[in-house]
Design a protein around this motif. Sequence first.
Motif, PDB file in Angstrom:
ATOM      1  N   ASN A  55       0.852  -1.180   0.000  1.00 19.69           N
ATOM      2  CA  ASN A  55       0.000   0.000   0.000  1.00 19.69           C
ATOM      3  C   ASN A  55       0.893   1.237   0.000  1.00 19.69           C
ATOM      4  OD1 ASN A  55      -2.412   1.530   0.154  1.00 19.69           O
ATOM      5  ND2 ASN A  55      -3.327  -0.021   1.482  1.00 19.69           N
ATOM      6  N   TYR A  56       0.273   2.393  -0.094  1.00 19.06           N
ATOM      7  CA  TYR A  56       1.006   3.659  -0.091  1.00 19.06           C
ATOM      8  C   TYR A  56       0.517   4.528   1.063  1.00 19.06           C
ATOM      9  CZ  TYR A  56       2.203   2.349  -4.905  1.00 19.06           C
ATOM     10  OH  TYR A  56       2.651   1.689  -6.019  1.00 19.06           O
ATOM     11  N   THR A  57       1.469   5.151   1.749  1.00 18.71           N
ATOM     12  CA  THR A  57       1.143   6.131   2.775  1.00 18.71           C
ATOM     13  C   THR A  57       1.956   7.393   2.515  1.00 18.71           C
ATOM     14  OG1 THR A  57       2.882   5.543   4.361  1.00 18.71           O
ATOM     15  CG2 THR A  57       0.841   4.246   4.439  1.00 18.71           C
ATOM     16  N   PHE A  58       1.528   8.476   3.093  1.00 18.37           N
ATOM     17  CA  PHE A  58       2.221   9.753   2.895  1.00 18.37           C
ATOM     18  C   PHE A  58       3.680   9.664   3.329  1.00 18.37           C
ATOM     19  CE2 PHE A  58       3.556  13.917   4.590  1.00 18.37           C
ATOM     20  CZ  PHE A  58       3.425  14.691   3.440  1.00 18.37           C
ATOM     21  N   ALA A  59       3.946   8.988   4.444  1.00 20.11           N
ATOM     22  CA  ALA A  59       5.314   8.912   4.961  1.00 20.11           C
ATOM     23  C   ALA A  59       6.251   8.179   4.005  1.00 20.11           C
ATOM     24  CB  ALA A  59       5.316   8.224   6.330  1.00 20.11           C
ATOM     25  N   ASP A  60       5.695   7.315   3.133  1.00 20.37           N
ATOM     26  CA  ASP A  60       6.538   6.613   2.163  1.00 20.37           C
ATOM     27  C   ASP A  60       7.292   7.589   1.268  1.00 20.37           C
ATOM     28  OD1 ASP A  60       5.640   4.145   3.072  1.00 20.37           O
ATOM     29  OD2 ASP A  60       4.021   4.036   1.597  1.00 20.37           O
ATOM     30  N   TYR A  61       6.650   8.685   0.917  1.00 18.88           N
ATOM     31  CA  TYR A  61       7.276   9.635  -0.005  1.00 18.88           C
ATOM     32  C   TYR A  61       8.467  10.343   0.647  1.00 18.88           C
ATOM     33  CZ  TYR A  61       2.663   8.900  -2.072  1.00 18.88           C
ATOM     34  OH  TYR A  61       1.518   8.326  -2.575  1.00 18.88           O
ATOM     35  N   LEU A  62       8.422  10.485   1.973  1.00 20.94           N
ATOM     36  CA  LEU A  62       9.586  11.032   2.672  1.00 20.94           C
ATOM     37  C   LEU A  62      10.763  10.067   2.582  1.00 20.94           C
ATOM     38  CD1 LEU A  62       7.192  12.766   3.871  1.00 20.94           C
ATOM     39  CD2 LEU A  62       8.587  12.958   5.930  1.00 20.94           C
ATOM     40  N   VAL A  81      12.448  10.629  -0.717  1.00 20.28           N
ATOM     41  CA  VAL A  81      13.323  11.800  -0.701  1.00 20.28           C
ATOM     42  C   VAL A  81      14.640  11.463  -0.015  1.00 20.28           C
ATOM     43  CG1 VAL A  81      13.619  14.146   0.215  1.00 20.28           C
ATOM     44  CG2 VAL A  81      11.430  13.473  -0.806  1.00 20.28           C
ATOM     45  N   GLU A  82      14.566  10.860   1.155  1.00 19.19           N
ATOM     46  CA  GLU A  82      15.788  10.567   1.917  1.00 19.19           C
ATOM     47  C   GLU A  82      16.671   9.564   1.171  1.00 19.19           C
ATOM     48  OE1 GLU A  82      16.432  11.386   5.934  1.00 19.19           O
ATOM     49  OE2 GLU A  82      16.131   9.276   6.441  1.00 19.19           O
ATOM     50  N   SER A  83      16.073   8.554   0.565  1.00 20.96           N
ATOM     51  CA  SER A  83      16.856   7.571  -0.178  1.00 20.96           C
ATOM     52  C   SER A  83      17.575   8.211  -1.350  1.00 20.96           C
ATOM     53  CB  SER A  83      15.948   6.441  -0.678  1.00 20.96           C
ATOM     54  OG  SER A  83      15.402   5.716   0.398  1.00 20.96           O
ATOM     55  N   THR A  84      16.904   9.147  -2.018  1.00 21.77           N
ATOM     56  CA  THR A  84      17.518   9.837  -3.150  1.00 21.77           C
ATOM     57  C   THR A  84      18.688  10.692  -2.690  1.00 21.77           C
ATOM     58  OG1 THR A  84      15.418   9.855  -4.348  1.00 21.77           O
ATOM     59  CG2 THR A  84      17.105  11.424  -5.059  1.00 21.77           C
ATOM     60  N   LEU A  85      18.488  11.465  -1.632  1.00 21.78           N
ATOM     61  CA  LEU A  85      19.579  12.297  -1.112  1.00 21.78           C
ATOM     62  C   LEU A  85      20.762  11.434  -0.672  1.00 21.78           C
ATOM     63  CD1 LEU A  85      17.573  14.884   1.046  1.00 21.78           C
ATOM     64  CD2 LEU A  85      18.562  15.254  -1.219  1.00 21.78           C
ATOM     65  N   ASP A  86      20.483  10.339   0.029  1.00 22.71           N
ATOM     66  CA  ASP A  86      21.554   9.469   0.513  1.00 22.71           C
ATOM     67  C   ASP A  86      22.310   8.817  -0.642  1.00 22.71           C
ATOM     68  OD1 ASP A  86      20.872  10.086   3.105  1.00 22.71           O
ATOM     69  OD2 ASP A  86      19.795   8.206   3.476  1.00 22.71           O
ATOM     70  N   THR A  87      21.563   8.285  -1.606  1.00 23.82           N
ATOM     71  CA  THR A  87      22.193   7.568  -2.714  1.00 23.82           C
ATOM     72  C   THR A  87      23.072   8.489  -3.548  1.00 23.82           C
ATOM     73  OG1 THR A  87      20.341   6.015  -2.811  1.00 23.82           O
ATOM     74  CG2 THR A  87      21.752   6.159  -4.764  1.00 23.82           C
ATOM     75  N   LEU A  88      22.634   9.731  -3.735  1.00 21.29           N
ATOM     76  CA  LEU A  88      23.390  10.680  -4.547  1.00 21.29           C
ATOM     77  C   LEU A  88      24.441  11.436  -3.735  1.00 21.29           C
ATOM     78  CD1 LEU A  88      20.629  12.140  -6.898  1.00 21.29           C
ATOM     79  CD2 LEU A  88      22.098  10.149  -7.216  1.00 21.29           C
ATOM     80  N   ALA A 133      10.749  19.785   7.831  1.00 21.67           N
ATOM     81  CA  ALA A 133      10.515  19.855   9.274  1.00 21.67           C
ATOM     82  C   ALA A 133      11.232  18.729  10.002  1.00 21.67           C
ATOM     83  CB  ALA A 133       9.013  19.795   9.555  1.00 21.67           C
ATOM     84  N   ALA A 134      11.240  17.542   9.396  1.00 19.75           N
ATOM     85  CA  ALA A 134      11.840  16.373  10.052  1.00 19.75           C
ATOM     86  C   ALA A 134      13.358  16.353   9.954  1.00 19.75           C
ATOM     87  CB  ALA A 134      11.264  15.088   9.443  1.00 19.75           C
ATOM     88  N   ARG A 135      13.925  16.908   8.865  1.00 17.94           N
ATOM     89  CA  ARG A 135      15.369  16.889   8.626  1.00 17.94           C
ATOM     90  C   ARG A 135      15.872  18.308   8.333  1.00 17.94           C
ATOM     91  NH1 ARG A 135      15.584  12.256  10.547  1.00 17.94           N
ATOM     92  NH2 ARG A 135      16.101  10.360   9.345  1.00 17.94           N
TER      93      ARG A 135
END
Length: 282
Positions: A75-82, A85-92, A114-116
Amino acid sequence: MPPSFEPLIVLSQGIELHVRQRHPSGTPAVLFLHGWLDNSHTFDWVLEHLPDTWRIVLIDFRGMGRSAHVPFGGNYTFADYLLDVESTLDTLGLSEAHLVGHSLGGNVATAYAAARPARIKSVTLIESLGPTGGSPDGALDRLRGFLDDAQRPPRRKSYPSVEEAAARLRENNSSLTEAASLHLARYGTEPAEGGYVFRFDPLHRRRFGHGFDEAQWLAILSAITSPVQLLSGSNGLTADDARVRARLAAMRPAKTLTLSGGHHVHMEQPEAVARALEHFIR
């Protein structure tokens, strides 16, 4: 000639995200986040007017654009999209970046900033002031809707042409121009039996089982420490009411700008939006 975009695959909790990057050694680094059921090509016309020296990164959220769908039973939740974002920043290897988000992408940018706070240098929100959680007396109906939707098999409707798919987008968003809808449909559909289907996972149309109430979202807005810019369309979705005023007071945007256009104002006024981005980020 502007540098071309390099396609990349980023793993976010095991899900393959389609990411595009331009000028990986450039500065500043700017990450673009698209809206619900859209794809990263929604920003193409804005990017044409941004400096070639910038490091531009665009992602397709999980289950949208060319990114993979969740496995069967997921399923999809709003927090998944965060997480995306974090995976993209970390990977790059991006320890910090500027965020630009449209609609849902703006909500994600808001929550992530807000979280980071240490990772985000600025936030530009395009037609985005947060989700509408609804009143407390609607919480039970939301849960019932979530359970009811889970019983319905996902369905992907076929369209005889990309143009017909674009027309469907305009039915759902009357402010979307013909050129913009065709651009989104070209990059948001794929051939299938009977014509073309949208690439997004139909599970995205299911209702969430829960959402932020107003007090929770105001707390998130108040926690943002980076500068915030708010860009709105004159015929967009942002209304002037008590709820909006309370959110603006909590967020304290450094700059607000209203441009002629609708909810996809960045596709109607790409040069003006690019100028606002360049001025704000510099």
